[in-house]
Scaffold this motif. Structure first.
Motif, PDB file in Angstrom:
ATOM      1  N   ALA A 195       0.811  -1.223   0.000  1.00 63.86           N
ATOM      2  CA  ALA A 195       0.000   0.000   0.000  1.00 63.86           C
ATOM      3  C   ALA A 195       0.837   1.263   0.000  1.00 63.86           C
ATOM      4  CB  ALA A 195      -0.990   0.009   1.168  1.00 63.86           C
ATOM      5  N   SER A 196       1.907   1.273  -0.804  1.00 65.53           N
ATOM      6  CA  SER A 196       2.723   2.475  -0.947  1.00 65.53           C
ATOM      7  C   SER A 196       3.094   2.634  -2.412  1.00 65.53           C
ATOM      8  CB  SER A 196       3.984   2.385  -0.091  1.00 65.53           C
ATOM      9  OG  SER A 196       4.817   1.329  -0.547  1.00 65.53           O
ATOM     10  N   GLY A 197       3.427   3.875  -2.804  1.00 69.94           N
ATOM     11  CA  GLY A 197       3.702   4.144  -4.208  1.00 69.94           C
ATOM     12  C   GLY A 197       2.442   3.959  -5.038  1.00 69.94           C
ATOM     13  N   TYR A 198       2.613   3.761  -6.335  1.00 69.38           N
ATOM     14  CA  TYR A 198       1.444   3.519  -7.177  1.00 69.38           C
ATOM     15  C   TYR A 198       1.854   2.810  -8.460  1.00 69.38           C
ATOM     16  CZ  TYR A 198       2.817   7.744  -9.829  1.00 69.38           C
ATOM     17  OH  TYR A 198       3.501   8.683 -10.577  1.00 69.38           O
ATOM     18  N   VAL A 199       0.862   2.321  -9.169  1.00 69.45           N
ATOM     19  CA  VAL A 199       1.063   1.664 -10.457  1.00 69.45           C
ATOM     20  C   VAL A 199       0.655   2.651 -11.548  1.00 69.45           C
ATOM     21  CG1 VAL A 199       0.424  -0.280 -11.937  1.00 69.45           C
ATOM     22  CG2 VAL A 199       0.592  -0.600  -9.446  1.00 69.45           C
ATOM     23  N   ALA A 200       1.561   2.871 -12.504  1.00 67.09           N
ATOM     24  CA  ALA A 200       1.284   3.784 -13.615  1.00 67.09           C
ATOM     25  C   ALA A 200       1.105   2.982 -14.887  1.00 67.09           C
ATOM     26  CB  ALA A 200       2.428   4.783 -13.776  1.00 67.09           C
ATOM     27  N   VAL A 201      -0.077   3.100 -15.498  1.00 66.20           N
ATOM     28  CA  VAL A 201      -0.390   2.391 -16.742  1.00 66.20           C
ATOM     29  C   VAL A 201      -0.410   3.402 -17.875  1.00 66.20           C
ATOM     30  CG1 VAL A 201      -2.047   0.952 -17.965  1.00 66.20           C
ATOM     31  CG2 VAL A 201      -1.745   0.681 -15.496  1.00 66.20           C
ATOM     32  N   SER A 202       0.466   3.188 -18.851  1.00 67.60           N
ATOM     33  CA  SER A 202       0.517   4.066 -20.024  1.00 67.60           C
ATOM     34  C   SER A 202      -0.053   3.310 -21.218  1.00 67.60           C
ATOM     35  CB  SER A 202       1.958   4.489 -20.305  1.00 67.60           C
ATOM     36  OG  SER A 202       2.034   5.282 -21.468  1.00 67.60           O
ATOM     37  N   GLY A 203      -1.133   3.812 -21.796  1.00 73.28           N
ATOM     38  CA  GLY A 203      -1.743   3.146 -22.938  1.00 73.28           C
ATOM     39  C   GLY A 203      -2.525   1.915 -22.518  1.00 73.28           C
ATOM     40  N   SER A 204      -2.710   1.016 -23.459  1.00 74.41           N
ATOM     41  CA  SER A 204      -3.479  -0.195 -23.185  1.00 74.41           C
ATOM     42  C   SER A 204      -2.655  -1.194 -22.392  1.00 74.41           C
ATOM     43  CB  SER A 204      -3.930  -0.840 -24.501  1.00 74.41           C
ATOM     44  OG  SER A 204      -4.841  -0.010 -25.183  1.00 74.41           O
ATOM     45  N   GLY A 205      -3.367  -2.085 -21.699  1.00 79.56           N
ATOM     46  CA  GLY A 205      -2.689  -3.124 -20.954  1.00 79.56           C
ATOM     47  C   GLY A 205      -3.661  -4.193 -20.525  1.00 79.56           C
ATOM     48  N   SER A 206      -3.131  -5.311 -20.056  1.00 75.66           N
ATOM     49  CA  SER A 206      -3.987  -6.358 -19.521  1.00 75.66           C
ATOM     50  C   SER A 206      -3.307  -7.014 -18.328  1.00 75.66           C
ATOM     51  CB  SER A 206      -4.313  -7.413 -20.589  1.00 75.66           C
ATOM     52  OG  SER A 206      -3.156  -8.144 -20.951  1.00 75.66           O
ATOM     53  N   TRP A 207      -4.111  -7.309 -17.304  1.00 76.95           N
ATOM     54  CA  TRP A 207      -3.659  -8.026 -16.126  1.00 76.95           C
ATOM     55  C   TRP A 207      -4.547  -9.242 -15.969  1.00 76.95           C
ATOM     56  CZ3 TRP A 207      -4.138  -3.522 -12.028  1.00 76.95           C
ATOM     57  CH2 TRP A 207      -3.393  -2.411 -12.456  1.00 76.95           C
ATOM     58  N   THR A 261      -7.296   0.762 -23.729  1.00 77.73           N
ATOM     59  CA  THR A 261      -8.130  -0.088 -22.876  1.00 77.73           C
ATOM     60  C   THR A 261      -7.264  -0.800 -21.844  1.00 77.73           C
ATOM     61  OG1 THR A 261      -7.944  -2.011 -24.337  1.00 77.73           O
ATOM     62  CG2 THR A 261      -9.761  -0.483 -24.760  1.00 77.73           C
ATOM     63  N   LEU A 262      -7.832  -1.004 -20.661  1.00 77.48           N
ATOM     64  CA  LEU A 262      -7.183  -1.786 -19.615  1.00 77.48           C
ATOM     65  C   LEU A 262      -8.127  -2.902 -19.212  1.00 77.48           C
ATOM     66  CD1 LEU A 262      -4.954  -2.316 -17.511  1.00 77.48           C
ATOM     67  CD2 LEU A 262      -6.117  -0.681 -15.999  1.00 77.48           C
ATOM     68  N   ALA A 263      -7.661  -4.147 -19.357  1.00 78.49           N
ATOM     69  CA  ALA A 263      -8.454  -5.316 -18.997  1.00 78.49           C
ATOM     70  C   ALA A 263      -7.837  -5.971 -17.766  1.00 78.49           C
ATOM     71  CB  ALA A 263      -8.499  -6.301 -20.154  1.00 78.49           C
ATOM     72  N   ILE A 264      -8.652  -6.175 -16.717  1.00 72.73           N
ATOM     73  CA  ILE A 264      -8.205  -6.782 -15.470  1.00 72.73           C
ATOM     74  C   ILE A 264      -9.062  -8.010 -15.226  1.00 72.73           C
ATOM     75  CG2 ILE A 264      -7.817  -6.438 -13.012  1.00 72.73           C
ATOM     76  CD1 ILE A 264      -7.684  -3.432 -13.528  1.00 72.73           C
ATOM     77  N   GLY A 265      -8.420  -9.182 -15.150  1.00 62.23           N
ATOM     78  CA  GLY A 265      -9.189 -10.407 -15.021  1.00 62.23           C
ATOM     79  C   GLY A 265      -8.629 -11.359 -13.984  1.00 62.23           C
ATOM     80  N   ALA A 266      -9.486 -11.813 -13.063  1.00 60.14           N
ATOM     81  CA  ALA A 266      -9.154 -12.899 -12.147  1.00 60.14           C
ATOM     82  C   ALA A 266      -9.777 -14.181 -12.682  1.00 60.14           C
ATOM     83  CB  ALA A 266      -9.673 -12.585 -10.752  1.00 60.14           C
ATOM     84  N   ASP A 267      -9.337 -15.335 -12.138  1.00 61.96           N
ATOM     85  CA  ASP A 267      -9.861 -16.640 -12.559  1.00 61.96           C
ATOM     86  C   ASP A 267      -9.678 -16.850 -14.067  1.00 61.96           C
ATOM     87  OD1 ASP A 267     -11.156 -19.137 -12.374  1.00 61.96           O
ATOM     88  OD2 ASP A 267     -13.118 -18.221 -12.796  1.00 61.96           O
ATOM     89  N   SER A 268      -8.494 -16.530 -14.573  1.00 62.19           N
ATOM     90  CA  SER A 268      -8.266 -16.645 -16.016  1.00 62.19           C
ATOM     91  C   SER A 268      -8.277 -18.091 -16.498  1.00 62.19           C
ATOM     92  CB  SER A 268      -6.922 -16.001 -16.387  1.00 62.19           C
ATOM     93  OG  SER A 268      -5.844 -16.668 -15.746  1.00 62.19           O
ATOM     94  N   ASP A 269      -8.103 -19.052 -15.577  1.00 58.80           N
ATOM     95  CA  ASP A 269      -8.142 -20.454 -15.990  1.00 58.80           C
ATOM     96  C   ASP A 269      -9.557 -21.030 -15.977  1.00 58.80           C
ATOM     97  OD1 ASP A 269      -8.599 -20.584 -13.280  1.00 58.80           O
ATOM     98  OD2 ASP A 269      -6.981 -22.003 -12.839  1.00 58.80           O
ATOM     99  N   GLY A 270     -10.531 -20.191 -15.610  1.00 64.00           N
ATOM    100  CA  GLY A 270     -11.918 -20.631 -15.634  1.00 64.00           C
ATOM    101  C   GLY A 270     -12.268 -21.686 -14.615  1.00 64.00           C
ATOM    102  N   SER A 271     -11.529 -21.732 -13.515  1.00 61.50           N
ATOM    103  CA  SER A 271     -11.792 -22.734 -12.486  1.00 61.50           C
ATOM    104  C   SER A 271     -12.959 -22.350 -11.592  1.00 61.50           C
ATOM    105  CB  SER A 271     -10.539 -22.931 -11.627  1.00 61.50           C
ATOM    106  OG  SER A 271     -10.265 -21.756 -10.876  1.00 61.50           O
ATOM    107  N   GLY A 272     -13.409 -21.106 -11.714  1.00 62.27           N
ATOM    108  CA  GLY A 272     -14.479 -20.627 -10.850  1.00 62.27           C
ATOM    109  C   GLY A 272     -13.993 -20.091  -9.524  1.00 62.27           C
ATOM    110  N   SER A 273     -12.683 -19.899  -9.395  1.00 64.54           N
ATOM    111  CA  SER A 273     -12.106 -19.377  -8.153  1.00 64.54           C
ATOM    112  C   SER A 273     -11.098 -18.297  -8.497  1.00 64.54           C
ATOM    113  CB  SER A 273     -11.441 -20.503  -7.354  1.00 64.54           C
ATOM    114  OG  SER A 273     -10.806 -20.001  -6.204  1.00 64.54           O
TER     115      SER A 273
END
Length: 394
Positions: free
Chosen positions: A288-300, A320-332
């Motif tokens: 919880a210190s500093g920050y994340v700088a996103v320049s242009g499009s990205g994906s997490w 565009t910025l795409a942020i996705g959890a459960d990328s393996d589709g396990s439902g978790s």
């Protein structure tokens, strides 16, 4: 053992203190070769398997070479030289740690070198191996078989450290991809330097060992200059991380923190079109210190959770910025954002922020300020979704 005047010394084999003479030495304490006057020390081969010294300590005011014949150390080994440490013969450490310090005076002149077809073996599981040097040179036919040892690679003289890619040479410690592949251990690698540059490397180059990059000293920074994959990665720096190419982990977590010392407002900077992909959890600035700088499009993306601890500032036009959890589709897999992790779009022409998730866990106080960008929520797999009230997105 030390010389009476500053001069070279040799131990084992047919050295000044021969293998036959060393067989007469028995101690449960430290067996030390060199101290203040032995300059270049040669260990010409010895077998200490049946001896009980707790440590073999080698101290040279010049260089150290393991040569002529194989050397076997029963327990621990600590070798310290002002200049090079060279393994020109096989070396085995049976039941203890192995520490090497080349460039002990930190004048940027001292390499750790393993010659062609030579093997360095650490037999005991779970011990530590530490190599500190101004450079590292591993022949393409040598082997470092370290069992499950933790491995620390540390630059001396405040030198930078280049990991991966092809050999280029320069005023930095270099472990190229071919050299990295000569090292086998299931333990964690730690690379420590005030300036770490990661060039192209894949998990197979490190035999799928967990990797830690440590640039936590004052002013320390890490640059990811080429696309790379790791088994797992924990990268921490005191004064910033720059990511100019995709980073992924095959199995473990991907963790980045560019303000590890929690001093100032240093960043993890993600260049345009960079993708972060984690085989388990993705963690960004969780202290919880500093920050994340996103320049242009990205994906997490993360097969598990995306955990965000500090603010995110997003800029760019039509991006565009795409942020996705459960990328393996396990439902978790949840989007877990702390109250300190506000996402702010600072460009009025940014196009879209999208989220995919199995669950959303946003702490009270978190804010998404998207300016004019579209905000899209979707599930990670085909399933029901609920919004508002006590819904998944409450």
């Amino acid at each position: 053992f030390d010389k009476s005047v500053a001069s070279t010394a040799s131990f084992g084999g047919t050295g000044q203190v021969s293998s036959t003479e060393l067989q007469m030495v028995k101690t449960a304490g430290v067996l030390q070769f060199g101290n203040t006057l032995a300059s270049d020390i040669s260990l010409k081969g010895m077998d200490r398997t049946s001896y009980s010294e707790s440590l073999v300590l080698v101290k040279a005011t010049g260089s150290i070479s393991f040569d002529t014949g194989a050397t076997i150390i029963a327990k621990a080994l600590d070798a310290r030289a002002k200049t090079d440490i060279t393994l020109s013969a096989d070396l085995t450490v049976l039941a203890g740690y192995a520490y090497f310090l080349a460039d002990s005076d930190s004048d940027a002149s001292g390499s750790f070198i393993v010659a062609a077809s030579k093997t360095f073996t650490v037999s005991s599981p779970g011990v530590s191996v530490r190599i500190m040097a101004a450079d590292i040179s591993l022949d393409s036919t040598c082997v470092l078989a370290l069992s499950s040892s933790s491995l620390s690679l540390v630059s001396t003289a405040s030198r930078g450290f280049h990991l991966g890619g092809a050999s280029a040479g320069g005023t930095f410690v270099e472990l190229d991809a071919t050299e990295a592949a000569r090292i086998t251990t299931t333990g964690t690698w730690t690379v420590q330097s005030p300036a770490i540059t990661v060039l192209s490397i894949v998990a197979a180059d490190t035999h799928s060992a967990p990797i830690e990059l440590n640039a936590r000293s004052s002013g320390g920074h890490i640059d990811f200059a080429a696309a790379s994959t790791f088994y797992s990665l924990n990268a921490t720096a005191a004064a910033g991380i720059s990511v100019a190419a995709d980073i992924g982990t095959t199995t473990g977590q991907l963790s980045l923190d560019g303000n590890y010392d929690m001093v100032g407002d240093d960043t993890t900077s993600l260049f345009p079109s960079v993708a972060l992909s984690a085989g388990s959890n993705l963690l960004l600035h969780t202290r919880a210190s500093g920050y994340v700088a996103v320049s242009g499009s990205g994906s997490w993306s993360a097969a598990g959770d995306v955990l965000l601890g500090s603010g995110v500032r997003v800029s760019g036009s039509g991006s565009t910025l795409a942020i996705g959890a459960d990328s393996d589709g396990s439902g978790s897999g949840s989007l877990t954002f702390a109250s300190t992790s506000n996402i702010t779009v600072v460009s009025s022409t940014y196009s879209q922020i999208s989220f995919k998730y199995s669950d959303v866990q946003w702490s009270s106080g978190f804010t998404l300020s998207a300016s004019n960008a579209d905000v899209i929520f979707d599930k990670s797999v085909a399933s029901t979704a609920s919004f508002g009230g006590t819904g998944q997105v409450s």
